[in-house]
Design an enzyme around this catalytic site. Structure first.
Site, PDB file in Angstrom:
ATOM      1  NE  ARG A   1      48.875  39.743  31.718  1.00 23.20           N
ATOM      2  CZ  ARG A   1      48.540  40.974  31.408  1.00 23.20           C
ATOM      3  NH1 ARG A   1      47.271  41.480  31.700  1.00 23.20           N
ATOM      4  NH2 ARG A   1      49.290  41.658  31.066  1.00 23.20           N
TER       5      ARG A   1
ATOM      6  CB  THR B   1      41.385  46.853  32.758  1.00 20.38           C
ATOM      7  OG1 THR B   1      42.281  46.503  31.730  1.00 20.38           O
ATOM      8  CG2 THR B   1      41.433  45.761  33.855  1.00 20.38           C
TER       9      THR B   1
ATOM     10  CB  THR C   1      42.152  43.434  31.154  1.00 18.55           C
ATOM     11  OG1 THR C   1      42.183  44.298  29.963  1.00 18.55           O
ATOM     12  CG2 THR C   1      43.580  42.640  31.102  1.00 18.55           C
TER      13      THR C   1
ATOM     14  CG  ASN D   1      46.058  45.353  26.749  1.00 21.01           C
ATOM     15  OD1 ASN D   1      46.209  46.111  27.710  1.00 21.01           O
ATOM     16  ND2 ASN D   1      47.005  45.477  25.636  1.00 21.01           N
TER      17      ASN D   1
ATOM     18  CD  GLN E   1      45.756  41.600  28.313  1.00 21.50           C
ATOM     19  OE1 GLN E   1      46.288  42.586  28.988  1.00 21.50           O
ATOM     20  NE2 GLN E   1      44.631  41.214  28.626  1.00 21.50           N
TER      21      GLN E   1
ATOM     22  CG  ASP F   1      49.760  44.493  28.865  1.00 24.00           C
ATOM     23  OD1 ASP F   1      49.861  45.429  28.422  1.00 24.00           O
ATOM     24  OD2 ASP F   1      48.887  44.089  29.757  1.00 24.00           O
TER      25      ASP F   1
ATOM     26  CB  SER G   1      49.628  47.962  35.479  1.00 25.78           C
ATOM     27  OG  SER G   1      50.915  48.003  34.656  1.00 25.78           O
TER      28      SER G   1
HETATM   29  O1  DON Z   1      47.342  44.000  32.546  1.00 26.61           O
HETATM   30  C1  DON Z   1      47.611  45.380  32.284  1.00 26.61           C
HETATM   31  O2  DON Z   1      48.348  46.031  32.926  1.00 26.61           O
HETATM   32  C2  DON Z   1      46.745  46.083  31.107  1.00 26.61           C
HETATM   33  N1  DON Z   1      46.705  45.082  30.074  1.00 26.61           N
HETATM   34  C3  DON Z   1      45.523  46.716  31.484  1.00 26.61           C
HETATM   35  C4  DON Z   1      44.935  47.414  30.587  1.00 26.61           C
HETATM   36  C5  DON Z   1      44.013  48.563  30.997  1.00 26.61           C
HETATM   37  O3  DON Z   1      43.862  48.646  32.120  1.00 26.61           O
HETATM   38  C6  DON Z   1      43.306  49.383  30.043  1.00 26.61           C
HETATM   39  N2  DON Z   1      42.250  50.074  30.776  1.00 26.61           N
HETATM   40  N3  DON Z   1      42.270  51.361  30.559  1.00 26.61           N
END
Ligand code: DON
Length: 564
Positions: free
Chosen positions: A100, A373, A391, A393, A412, A415, A445
């Site tokens: 991450r 993602t 991802t 993001n 990111q 988030d 998530s």
């Molecule tokens: O880490 C996460 O939860 C988000 N950055 C994920 C982003 C994501 O799934 C966008 N897709 N539709």
């Protein structure tokens, strides 16, 4: 194609409008005997599979697929982002890798607020301030170092070739590019390759990315974190007003973590631990619904939707209060997934009426000190399984594209919870546990998940979808386990989502029975079919009774399963 679409839509309708009849023909996705890769692009799945055919294992193929997606699926595949991987080796050993992104050292709690303490629109989502320190390159090298069997040269060469040869634009990609071009223009000082008028069947070649990957092949991970690439990247980000430094890159490390492991009926579910909320939330929801007979209620029936919604509401309320980067906050994981606690959380639920989110807060736990993602699943010919979600993001991340290096940078930082109680781009509310701190990882998530049945590998599954990831993974597992759908049917089936706040059930439009929606509304549920045209884009692999593998590739995207 048209016929396929009709059949596909009909099967979605059938699956979502009726509870599953006892005896029905099962429509399986592709089935292979030995090994399989499912990802968002055919090109990436194929390169992953080639690595397996060469004798590589699932970890070699993970490196190949992850980096192929950076070439073939720039919408979310990345060098400039990060992700999580959960694995289960053929001897039953499990583990998880956290690659991450992190907040740069110069980040601070109020960096997205103005002098009145109000959120500055788009600062955490567009441009250089939204970028977290990327983790993907560290992630793939950590995997290769620990479990890889093929030389890195064998893995990277076909990807570099693909970048030079180019990737054919699909119709869906053409539409996505069109949609985001105004933002590319707004964010980038110069026009970028992705700003051209690409049409389906055109080929985009990625020479700058090929050069970056070649340098990484020559010098390894340190090329990205300390070498020429690092210097160029930091220069570029700072020239665009960002705060990332060479020291930030140098200090970045992927981390091996203990996955979350829990039981549901005769299944053992293994999923991502913090800094993703995926595994904890999935465990909470599944434990809360376990006492109910979903099979009896029927697939996507009002009662099933109610139970899952109420469990999700409570889990997401806990998520927003308790979860964050475990290296910075202490998270009462054991207590959060404790059965007694969770049964207690569901005590006030009644089938008569919706619980109001305004009446649900995080549970009380005594803390003892102590649509961007992408997901891919791989099972190899030796029985090893990986499940990885990666991802930038948002779509194309911060929209900032470093042309010299050939990749987009993540956004990111959004988030994190920029301000307690204020929703981020997924409408998620956060609290102190997920506030910005230098070098902290933002809460995710993402829910890469592996499921065992009676001690044997059953499934590898995951999806993009921001806050909806957890509920989409949940429904896919339940579709197979409770409702006997095949992997492909489970992926195709219509999905819904509740995340505590806003207090509404999001449904994929025109996919649920009118009578089911009416019944839910009569009980006080608010249904929103506008917010999410699709919920998740799930890719998974199911081990069938005879040991062969069924792929479920989500046709909501260009996702493809390949196997041998
Ligand atoms: O880490 C996460 O939860 C988000 N950055 C994920 C982003 C994501 O799934 C966008 N897709 N539709």
């Amino acid at each position: 194609m048209k016929n396929f679409l009709v059949i596909f839509s009909l099967s979605i309708l059938l699956i979502s409008c009726k509870s599953v009849p006892e005896k029905r023909t099962i429509n399986r996705g592709i089935v292979s005997e030995h090994a399989m890769v499912v990802s968002a692009r055919k090109e990436a799945s194929k390169i992953g599979l080639e690595i397996l055919k060469k004798g590589g294992n699932a970890f070699d193929a993970m490196v190949a697929t992850e980096l192929s997606l950076a070439v073939a699926y720039p919408f979310a595949g990345n060098l400039g982002g990060g992700g999580f991987m959960v694995y289960r080796k053929n001897n039953g050993e499990i583990g998880a890798l956290d690659y991450r992104e992190k907040a740069p050292q110069a980040a601070n709690k109020n960096m997205f607020l103005d002098e009145n303490g109000e959120i500055i629109p788009a600062k955490s989502t567009l441009g250089a301030m939204s970028i977290g320190v990327p983790g993907t390159v560290a992630g793939v090298f950590a995997v290769h170092e620990k479990f890889g069997t093929l030389p890195i040269q064998d893995i990277l060469s076909p990807i570099i070739e693909l970048a030079k040869k180019g990737v054919v634009v699909t119709k869906k990609q053409e539409n996505r590019l069109k949609k985001y071009q105004p933002l590319f223009k707004k964010v980038n000082k110069n026009s970028i390759q992705f700003g051209l008028q690409w049409k389906a069947n055109d080929t985009i070649k990625y020479f700058a990315l090929a050069a970056t990957l070649s340098r990484i092949l020559d010098h390894g991970k340190s090329e990205f974190y300390e070498g020429e690439t690092a210097k160029k990247l930091v220069n570029y980000i700072q020239n665009n007003g960002g705060i990332m430094t060479e020291e930030d890159l140098k200090k970045y490390e992927a981390k091996w973590r203990e996955p979350i492991e829990f039981r549901y009926d005769d299944l053992t579910v293994i999923s991502m631990s913090p800094p993703s909320s995926g595994g904890v939330c999935l465990a909470q929801i599944m434990k809360m619904i376990e006492p109910f007979d979903l099979q009896e209620f029927g697939h996507n029936s009002a009662r099933s939707i109610q139970v899952i919604t109420e469990a999700s509401r409570r889990a997401y309320a806990d998520r927003s209060f308790y979860l964050g980067d475990p290296d910075f906050v202490s998270i009462p994981i054991k207590e959060l997934i404790d059965e007694t606690y969770l049964n207690d959380r569901m005590k006030l639920f009644s089938f008569q009426n919706a619980t109001l989110s305004s009446e649900v807060s995080h549970g009380n736990i005594e803390i003892i000190e102590s649509d961007e993602t992408t997901h891919y699943s791989i099972i190899d010919q030796f029985g090893n399984a990986i499940s990885a979600t990666t991802t930038l993001n948002g779509a194309y991340g911060s929209k900032l594209y470093c042309a010299e290096l050939g990749f987009f940078l993540n956004n990111q930082m959004d988030d994190f919870s920029s301000k307690p109680g204020e929703p981020n781009m997924f409408g998620l509310i956060g609290a102190e546990a997920n506030s910005i701190q230098p070098e902290k990882r933002m809460l995710s998530s993402m829910t890469p998940t592996i499921v065992e049945k009676k001690g044997k590998l059953l499934m590898s599954v995951g999806t993009p979808g921001g806050s909806t990831i957890i509920t989409a993974v949940l429904q896919t597992i339940l579709n197979v386990h409770e409702f006997n759908l095949s992997m492909q049917e489970a992926v195709n089936a219509a999905r819904f989502h509740h995340q505590w706040l806003p207090d509404e059930i999001r449904m994929e439009p025109n996919s649920f029975k009118e009578s089911v929606k009416a019944e839910l509304k009569s009980k006080g549920y608010i249904i929103n079919e506008d917010r999410s045209p699709i919920i998740g884009k799930v890719d998974g692999i199911l081990v069938l009774d005879n040991g062969s593998l069924e792929g479920g590739a989500d046709k909501r995207g260009d996702d493809t399963a390949v196997g041998f």
